[in-house]
Scaffold this motif. Structure first.
Motif, PDB file in Angstrom:
ATOM      1  N   VAL A  32       0.653  -0.885   0.036  1.00 43.13           N
ATOM      2  CA  VAL A  32       0.122  -0.142   0.129  1.00 43.13           C
ATOM      3  C   VAL A  32       0.847   1.375   0.066  1.00 43.13           C
ATOM      4  N   PHE A  33       0.718   2.259  -1.139  1.00 40.76           N
ATOM      5  CA  PHE A  33       1.792   3.223  -0.961  1.00 40.76           C
ATOM      6  C   PHE A  33       1.116   4.577  -0.770  1.00 40.76           C
ATOM      7  N   THR A  34       0.872   5.551   0.611  1.00 40.55           N
ATOM      8  CA  THR A  34       0.771   6.990   0.936  1.00 40.55           C
ATOM      9  C   THR A  34       1.349   7.858   0.607  1.00 40.55           C
ATOM     10  N   PRO A  35       0.597   8.972   0.211  1.00 38.92           N
ATOM     11  CA  PRO A  35      -0.764   8.818  -0.342  1.00 38.92           C
ATOM     12  C   PRO A  35      -1.291   8.026  -1.391  1.00 38.92           C
ATOM     13  N   ALA A  36      -2.554   7.937  -1.677  1.00 35.65           N
ATOM     14  CA  ALA A  36      -3.225   6.589  -2.263  1.00 35.65           C
ATOM     15  C   ALA A  36      -2.839   6.434  -3.488  1.00 35.65           C
ATOM     16  N   GLY A  37      -2.732   8.181  -3.799  1.00 35.80           N
ATOM     17  CA  GLY A  37      -1.614   8.420  -5.588  1.00 35.80           C
ATOM     18  C   GLY A  37      -1.040   7.741  -5.772  1.00 35.80           C
ATOM     19  N   ALA A  38       0.070   7.921  -4.718  1.00 39.16           N
ATOM     20  CA  ALA A  38       1.933   7.978  -5.273  1.00 39.16           C
ATOM     21  C   ALA A  38       1.903   6.184  -6.113  1.00 39.16           C
ATOM     22  N   GLY A  39       1.121   5.394  -5.328  1.00 36.07           N
ATOM     23  CA  GLY A  39       1.432   3.561  -6.447  1.00 36.07           C
ATOM     24  C   GLY A  39      -0.055   3.446  -5.999  1.00 36.07           C
ATOM     25  N   THR A  40      -0.101   2.171  -7.202  1.00 37.04           N
ATOM     26  CA  THR A  40      -1.044   1.139  -6.771  1.00 37.04           C
ATOM     27  C   THR A  40      -0.912   0.106  -6.008  1.00 37.04           C
ATOM     28  N   GLU A  41      -1.937  -0.126  -5.235  1.00 40.08           N
ATOM     29  CA  GLU A  41      -2.422  -1.102  -3.572  1.00 40.08           C
ATOM     30  C   GLU A  41      -2.357  -2.562  -4.509  1.00 40.08           C
ATOM     31  N   ALA A  42      -1.530  -3.408  -4.113  1.00 36.51           N
ATOM     32  CA  ALA A  42      -1.369  -4.508  -4.708  1.00 36.51           C
ATOM     33  C   ALA A  42      -0.742  -5.926  -3.999  1.00 36.51           C
ATOM     34  N   GLY A  43      -1.962  -6.879  -4.494  1.00 30.74           N
ATOM     35  CA  GLY A  43      -1.242  -8.289  -4.204  1.00 30.74           C
ATOM     36  C   GLY A  43       0.321  -8.534  -3.768  1.00 30.74           C
ATOM     37  N   VAL A  44       0.811  -9.496  -3.135  1.00 30.63           N
ATOM     38  CA  VAL A  44       1.863  -9.637  -3.340  1.00 30.63           C
ATOM     39  C   VAL A  44       1.859 -11.554  -2.596  1.00 30.63           C
ATOM     40  N   VAL A  51       6.793  -9.102  -7.488  1.00 28.34           N
ATOM     41  CA  VAL A  51       5.187  -8.146  -8.024  1.00 28.34           C
ATOM     42  C   VAL A  51       6.349  -7.162  -8.638  1.00 28.34           C
ATOM     43  N   TRP A  52       6.021  -6.502  -9.481  1.00 30.84           N
ATOM     44  CA  TRP A  52       7.014  -4.963  -9.741  1.00 30.84           C
ATOM     45  C   TRP A  52       5.549  -3.714 -10.174  1.00 30.84           C
ATOM     46  N   GLN A  53       6.218  -2.521  -9.947  1.00 34.29           N
ATOM     47  CA  GLN A  53       5.477  -1.772  -9.912  1.00 34.29           C
ATOM     48  C   GLN A  53       6.385  -0.412 -10.105  1.00 34.29           C
ATOM     49  N   ARG A  54       5.853   0.684 -11.432  1.00 35.88           N
ATOM     50  CA  ARG A  54       7.059   2.057 -11.087  1.00 35.88           C
ATOM     51  C   ARG A  54       5.743   3.139 -11.042  1.00 35.88           C
ATOM     52  N   PHE A  55       6.498   3.661 -10.457  1.00 36.50           N
ATOM     53  CA  PHE A  55       5.806   4.814 -10.272  1.00 36.50           C
ATOM     54  C   PHE A  55       6.691   6.149 -10.166  1.00 36.50           C
ATOM     55  N   THR A  56       5.479   6.843  -9.820  1.00 33.58           N
ATOM     56  CA  THR A  56       6.005   8.840 -10.240  1.00 33.58           C
ATOM     57  C   THR A  56       6.159   9.546  -9.011  1.00 33.58           C
ATOM     58  N   PRO A  57       6.525   9.713  -7.545  1.00 35.55           N
ATOM     59  CA  PRO A  57       5.991  10.546  -6.435  1.00 35.55           C
ATOM     60  C   PRO A  57       6.105  12.145  -7.021  1.00 35.55           C
ATOM     61  N   HIS A  58       4.999  12.417  -6.250  1.00 31.71           N
ATOM     62  CA  HIS A  58       5.017  13.627  -6.552  1.00 31.71           C
ATOM     63  C   HIS A  58       5.514  14.206  -4.842  1.00 31.71           C
ATOM     64  N   GLY A  59       5.901  13.900  -4.228  1.00 31.79           N
ATOM     65  CA  GLY A  59       6.064  14.120  -2.481  1.00 31.79           C
ATOM     66  C   GLY A  59       6.488  12.926  -1.834  1.00 31.79           C
ATOM     67  N   PRO A  60       6.014  13.522  -0.819  1.00 30.22           N
ATOM     68  CA  PRO A  60       6.921  12.183   0.478  1.00 30.22           C
ATOM     69  C   PRO A  60       5.511  10.991  -0.103  1.00 30.22           C
ATOM     70  N   VAL A  61       6.727   9.725   0.402  1.00 31.72           N
ATOM     71  CA  VAL A  61       5.778   8.807  -0.312  1.00 31.72           C
ATOM     72  C   VAL A  61       5.810   7.342   1.117  1.00 31.72           C
ATOM     73  N   ARG A  62       5.040   6.489   1.257  1.00 36.14           N
ATOM     74  CA  ARG A  62       5.563   5.859   2.435  1.00 36.14           C
ATOM     75  C   ARG A  62       4.268   4.106   1.753  1.00 36.14           C
ATOM     76  N   ILE A  63       5.517   3.902   2.314  1.00 31.33           N
ATOM     77  CA  ILE A  63       5.110   2.392   1.619  1.00 31.33           C
ATOM     78  C   ILE A  63       5.452   1.294   2.611  1.00 31.33           C
ATOM     79  N   ASP A  64       3.532   0.649   2.868  1.00 31.75           N
ATOM     80  CA  ASP A  64       3.345  -0.647   4.189  1.00 31.75           C
ATOM     81  C   ASP A  64       3.509  -1.943   3.674  1.00 31.75           C
ATOM     82  N   VAL A  65       3.547  -2.765   3.781  1.00 30.05           N
ATOM     83  CA  VAL A  65       3.422  -4.043   2.816  1.00 30.05           C
ATOM     84  C   VAL A  65       2.849  -5.258   3.982  1.00 30.05           C
ATOM     85  N   ASP A  66       2.030  -5.614   3.959  1.00 34.21           N
ATOM     86  CA  ASP A  66       1.097  -6.317   4.841  1.00 34.21           C
ATOM     87  C   ASP A  66       0.934  -7.672   5.000  1.00 34.21           C
TER      88      ASP A  66
END
Length: 86
Positions: A32-44, A51-66
């Motif tokens: 899960v990415f915070t803010p939500a628009g930073a990346g796409t929530e995905a299953g692993v 599993v991979w994802q490309r993203f372009t941040p527009h500010g600070p990003v938090r990445i959580d894996v649960d």
């Protein structure tokens, strides 16, 4: 599997990044990415699939894996800069 792994990487604006994740064990996890628009929530899936994802941040990003309830195993990830966004 620990309930949550998270990071707040220092990322540069105007740069594209690629996040690769793999889970080894049984069950699955969610990224899960915070803010939500930073990346796409995905299953692993915990079946050694990458599993991979490309993203372009527009500010600070938090990445959580649960880990999903009942899952066991370990998660590994790598985050790398892959280019400049025009």
């Amino acid at each position: 599997m620990s309930p949550t792994a998270s990071t707040e990487p220092l990322l540069r604006r105007g740069r594209a990044y690629r996040l690769d994740l793999v889970c080894v064990g049984r069950g699955s996890a969610r990224v899960v990415f915070t803010p939500a628009g930073a990346g796409t929530e995905a299953g692993v899936p915990c079946d050694r699939s990458v599993v991979w994802q490309r993203f372009t941040p527009h500010g600070p990003v938090r990445i959580d894996v649960d880990g999903v309830k009942g899952s066991t195993g370990a998660i590994a990830w790598v985050l790398r800069e892959v280019g400049h966004v025009s």
